[in-house]
Motif scaffolding. Structure first.
Motif, PDB file in Angstrom:
ATOM      1  N   HIS A 193       2.611 -42.160  18.989  1.00  0.00           N
ATOM      2  CA  HIS A 193       1.485 -42.215  18.134  1.00  0.00           C
ATOM      3  C   HIS A 193       0.352 -41.231  18.367  1.00  0.00           C
ATOM      4  O   HIS A 193      -0.363 -40.670  17.597  1.00  0.00           O
ATOM      5  CB  HIS A 193       0.338 -43.655  18.356  1.00  0.00           C
ATOM      6  CG  HIS A 193       1.372 -44.763  17.985  1.00  0.00           C
ATOM      7  ND1 HIS A 193       0.817 -46.160  18.250  1.00  0.00           N
ATOM      8  CD2 HIS A 193       2.345 -44.997  17.127  1.00  0.00           C
ATOM      9  CE1 HIS A 193       1.762 -47.123  17.392  1.00  0.00           C
ATOM     10  NE2 HIS A 193       2.679 -45.996  16.802  1.00  0.00           N
ATOM     11  N   GLN A 238       1.491 -42.326  14.017  1.00  0.00           N
ATOM     12  CA  GLN A 238       1.776 -43.581  12.938  1.00  0.00           C
ATOM     13  C   GLN A 238       1.221 -43.098  11.665  1.00  0.00           C
ATOM     14  O   GLN A 238       1.979 -43.828  11.070  1.00  0.00           O
ATOM     15  CB  GLN A 238       0.373 -44.317  13.523  1.00  0.00           C
ATOM     16  CG  GLN A 238       0.088 -45.617  12.665  1.00  0.00           C
ATOM     17  CD  GLN A 238       1.352 -46.687  12.790  1.00  0.00           C
ATOM     18  OE1 GLN A 238       1.718 -46.781  13.795  1.00  0.00           O
ATOM     19  NE2 GLN A 238       1.601 -47.085  11.792  1.00  0.00           N
ATOM     20  N   GLU A 251       3.410 -46.511  20.864  1.00  0.00           N
ATOM     21  CA  GLU A 251       2.599 -46.015  21.697  1.00  0.00           C
ATOM     22  C   GLU A 251       3.011 -45.408  22.925  1.00  0.00           C
ATOM     23  O   GLU A 251       4.177 -45.482  23.187  1.00  0.00           O
ATOM     24  CB  GLU A 251       1.650 -47.309  22.135  1.00  0.00           C
ATOM     25  CG  GLU A 251       0.946 -48.064  21.306  1.00  0.00           C
ATOM     26  CD  GLU A 251      -0.310 -47.538  20.899  1.00  0.00           C
ATOM     27  OE1 GLU A 251      -0.711 -46.393  21.424  1.00  0.00           O
ATOM     28  OE2 GLU A 251      -0.988 -47.839  19.922  1.00  0.00           O
TER      29      GLU A 251
END
Length: 331
Positions: A193, A238, A251
């Motif tokens: 991300h 993302q 993440e």
């Protein structure tokens, strides 16, 4: 290798070594070139068992040059997965002469390595996948030298795109300009991300010159690609997932290699599948996306014909009937 080649005229097509009946003249499959073949994987593939070990083989153009691109082969249950390691630490994997030369040699060797079933492109430089062009080197080039160097970059990205096995780019950090073009040359992309990616060339008075202006529209659609290239915008992992620029986003972890871990997980899903079938599926999709649907169907037919006589197909059928996992050897 098998080829579909046009000799003369709009309807004169020679089908060589395909083992299939030529299509009817109205099917539109004219003037195509298809590079397919059965002998893609050697026999004697090892069972995917045991503990994972790794070993590294270095690729140099000149022994005096530092290692900026390296190769790691996974072992044990991950046998068949190879990792291209970008490790130009001082310049954030910038695409300089030595880096590009070593990458070209390594990719060329991989293209003939039938033991490799999946390739992951990853960075060993924290926070960076590839920072793009080496602007310090480029500043020393005249116009002709700059044009020739970018032509070489474009050729390298085409080499990567032409690798016969699936390729995955693991973007754990910045992938800008030529760095994103390298990732776009891969079949699949994963990203943390926190990664930042973009074709930022217009902010430098340029345009994407190593395939980005062609591959980004094919990945996200032409209207969105125009917006991203015209503005030189950077996007995070993302957002890249939402745009369809990457296949998976995750993440970031404490070790800074979350995208790589996701890429390895994806490679492990591909690894047990029949390698010739996977390669032919890649060939069918890549070639078919360049032509009309009728011609694409002809390409699919030819690729399918390559897997019919393989031992792997027989093994797949037998494994299904016997309700056991298939053990593919690439024959």
């Amino acid at each position: 290798m098998s080829f579909l080649r046009r000799l003369t005229g709009p309807r004169c097509v020679v089908w060589r070594g395909l083992g299939v009946t030529p299509p009817d003249s109205h099917d539109g499959a004219v003037g195509l070139i298809l590079r397919v073949g059965v002998a893609l994987m050697p026999g004697g593939g090892r069972p995917l068992t045991g503990h994972t070990r790794t070993h590294t083989r270095r690729q140099h153009t000149d022994p005096a040059d530092p290692v900026e691109v390296d190769l790691k082969r996974l072992d044990g249950e991950d046998t068949g997965i190879a990792e291209v390691l970008m490790c130009r630490h001082k310049a954030r994997n910038a695409l300089g002469h030595v880096f590009v030369s070593q990458m070209r040699d390594l990719v060329s060797a991989l293209s003939h390595d039938s033991a490799v079933r999946v390739v992951i492109f990853r960075s060993l430089v924290p926070g960076v996948f590839c920072a793009g062009a080496d602007l310090k080197e480029r500043a020393q080039m005249n116009n002709v030298e700059s044009d020739l160097f970018v032509h070489g970059l474009r050729s390298l990205m085409n080499q990567i795109a032409s690798l016969p096995m699936p390729t995955i780019a693991a973007m754990d950090g910045f992938a800008l300009g030529g760095g994103l073009e390298l990732a776009l040359a891969c079949d699949l992309r994963t990203a943390a991300h926190s990664a930042q990616m973009g074709l930022i060339e217009t902010t430098r008075g340029l345009l994407p010159g190593a395939g980005g202006s062609q591959r980004l529209p094919r990945a996200v659609g032409i209207s969105l690609a125009k917006e991203l290239i015209f503005t030189g915008r950077r996007v995070g992992g993302q957002t890249a997932l939402e745009l369809g620029l990457v296949n998976r986003a995750t993440e970031q972890n404490q070790t800074g290699d979350a995208a790589y871990r996701e890429a390895l997980s994806l490679a492990r899903e591909i690894l047990p599948q029949a390698p010739i079938a996977v390669r032919m599926a890649k060939e069918a999709m890549n070639r078919g996306s360049e032509v009309d649907i009728i011609s694409g169907m002809a390409i699919e037919r030819m690729c399918y014909a390559q897997v019919i006589p393989t031992r792997d197909r027989q093994e797949g059928m037998a494994a299904f009937i016997e309700k056991r996992p298939a053990q593919y050897t690439g024959e």
